[in-house]
Design an enzyme around this catalytic site. Structure first.
Site: not given
Ligand code: NAD
Length: 492
Positions: A179, A254, A288, A386
């Site tokens: 997804k 992550e 991240c 963040e």
């Molecule tokens: P997000 O949490 O908004 O979304 C990530 C994914 O989760 C998307 O595909 C989204 O559609 C899905 N999602 C959202 N709500 C959901 C739910 N209730 N159930 C299941 N899936 C759901 O994150 P984002 O804004 O897309 O990405 C940025 C974030 O990702 C930042 O906090 C960043 O630090 C983090 N990040 C972490 C790493 C790591 O390896 N630690 C790497 C990259 C990004």
């Protein structure tokens, strides 16, 4: 707009592109014009059902989970080659959809290919444990693919982060439902053809587009997905944790970060400066592991702030497709507004020394000049939260103990960076920083064999190298008696 862009992005289920069961779609825009360029199918529970059913069939009927590691690796090597063959188009699409500078998008495409090669190497050389109790028992580990893996990914470096989950899951013999993030579904549409051409059997890879609260949530709560690998915000991670609890699913999380860069007076300050700038402003600051809090020892602080601010002002912000661009456009107007709100908060909390708004030469698009705040108190929101954009907070410290206390004074614990020429202190501080990964006198370069992941609010479980294979497999212990065993007799 790149040539040949699709105007609709459907799901991919059981080897076929298909629209949502209810026909619903959502619009996808690029971050420079903010105008929709395509629709994507809006997946819901019914679509996830079909995708999970296809993945379960492919798992139960094979051949993928039962193939030898070597046979799966041959497919993975072909996938890596096919990604490289398409790297120019892939980088162009990624750059268009995410706003990442083209040179950096190209680097991410190459890293995606490397992930497939690495995990192919790993499964062909995998060994498992066996123990003897001499003359009595032989014990060994029978490693099995875990089942259907649900993979949920964010919008920063989407294709590369998808590869970071797809490669080990497929190498391990799982079948998958991906997804991708709804802001950036474009590059994920390339996987289906790459996998088909490489010879991945039908039904092993499935993709459902859609928004997180619908498609993502349905995947998490579907009883047929055995495990969920999630990358995204910490708050979303918490929601997923709750939703997965009734099913007792294996989770790999992550999550977000607010990583410190600790610069001591005795550091190579030129190298630290280059690294600090790259660490927070590359990938548009949407990274991240960004070193978004720079802690500098008092003796070097004023000079470091001045030099960092001057360099930040000279960073080339502009059209992501221009190879000279260093910072492109932030992914989406919603995210852009969120980052701008933090800049306004920062103006009240600290001293703005560079950037702070839209560059004058870029009247449209989600552009932000690299923004530097100095004298940021640890209580400030821009120190604690963040931001995920090209914004950095600088704070002075007096001694090692204060540096460690400041580094650890946030809820996150993803990465840390330490700069000093005192080797013993470098190790001491690295060990004391509460972070899953620490770089000493280096920016973020990572050997794929090492653990990747965070502590505290930055994640649960570590992937990377054999840990990823551990996550996507089950280790069954088989105990074999070599002689008749004495059993205490019950019932006679
Ligand atoms: P997000 O949490 O908004 O979304 C990530 C994914 O989760 C998307 O595909 C989204 O559609 C899905 N999602 C959202 N709500 C959901 C739910 N209730 N159930 C299941 N899936 C759901 O994150 P984002 O804004 O897309 O990405 C940025 C974030 O990702 C930042 O906090 C960043 O630090 C983090 N990040 C972490 C790493 C790591 O390896 N630690 C790497 C990259 C990004």
């Amino acid at each position: 707009m790149p040539a040949g862009l699709p105007d609709h992005l459907p799901h991919f289920v059981d080897g076929e592109r298909r629209n949502s069961a209810d026909g619903d779609t959502f619009e996808v825009a690029d971050p420079v014009s903010n105008r929709p360029y395509a629709t994507a199918s809006a997946g819901r529970a019914r679509d996830v059902d079909l995708a999970v059913a296809a993945a379960r069939r492919a798992f139960a009927e094979g051949p993928w989970p039962l193939m030898t590691g070597r046979a799966r690796a041959r497919v993975l090597y072909r996938i890596a080659d096919l990604i490289e063959d398409r790297e120019a188009r892939l980088a162009e699409w990624e750059c268009f959809d995410t706003g990442l500078p083209i040179t950096q998008a190209l680097g991410q495409a190459r890293r995606a290919a490397e992930n497939f090669r690495f995990f192919a190497d790993l499964v062909t050389t995998q060994t498992d444990e066996a123990y003897q109790v001499p003359g009595q028992q032989l014990n060994y580990v029978n490693r099995k693919p875990a089942g259907v893996a649900g993979l949920i990914t964010p919008w920063n470096t989407p294709f590369m982060l998808e590869s970071w989950k797809l490669a080990p899951a497929l190498a391990a013999g799982c079948t998958v439902v991906l997804k991708p993030a709804e802001f950036t579904p474009l590059s994920a549409s390339l996987w289906a053809d790459i996998f088909a051409e490489a010879g991945l059997p039908r039904g092993v890879f499935n993709l459902v587009n859609g928004i997180g609260e619908e498609a993502g949530a349905a995947l998490v709560s579907h009883p047929g997905s055995k495990l969920i690998s999630f990358t995204g915000e910490s708050a979303t991670g918490q929601t997923i944790f709750r939703a997965a609890a009734p099913h007792l699913k294996a989770l790999s999380m992550e999550l977000g970060g607010k990583s410190p860069v600790v610069v001591f007076d005795d550091a190579d300050l030129d190298a630290a400066l280059d690294s600090a700038l790259f660490g927070v402003f590359s990938l548009n600051g949407e990274r991240c592991t960004a070193g978004s809090r720079i802690l500098v020892q008092r003796g070097s602080y004023d000079d470091f702030v001045a030099r960092l601010a001057a360099r930040a002002e000279r960073i080339v912000v502009g059209d992501p497709h221009d190879p000279k661009t260093e910072v492109g456009a932030l992914v989406h107007p919603e995210h852009y507004q969120r980052v701008l709100r933090y800049v306004e908060i920062g103006r009240r909390e600290a001293t703005l020394v560079a950037g702070g708004g839209r560059p004058e030469h870029l009247p449209e698009g989600n552009y932000l000049a690299p923004t530097v705040f100095a004298d940021v108190p640890p209580t400030a929101r821009i120190f604690q939260e963040e931001i995920f954009g090209p914004v950095v907070a600088l704070t002075p410290f007096d001694d090692e103990a204060e540096a460690i206390a400041l580094a650890n004074d946030v809820r996150y614990g993803l990465a840390g960076y330490v700069w000093t020429s005192d080797l013993a202190r470098g190790h001491r501080v690295a060990h004391a920083v509460e972070a899953g990964m620490v770089w000493l006198n280096s920016h973020n370069v990572r050997d794929l064999r090492t653990p990747f992941g965070g502590v505290k609010a930055s994640g649960l479980g570590h992937e990377g190298g054999r840990r990823s294979i551990d996550f996507y497999t089950e280790e069954q212990a088989v105990h074999v008696a070599l002689h008749p065993v004495h059993t205490t007799r019950f019932g006679s």
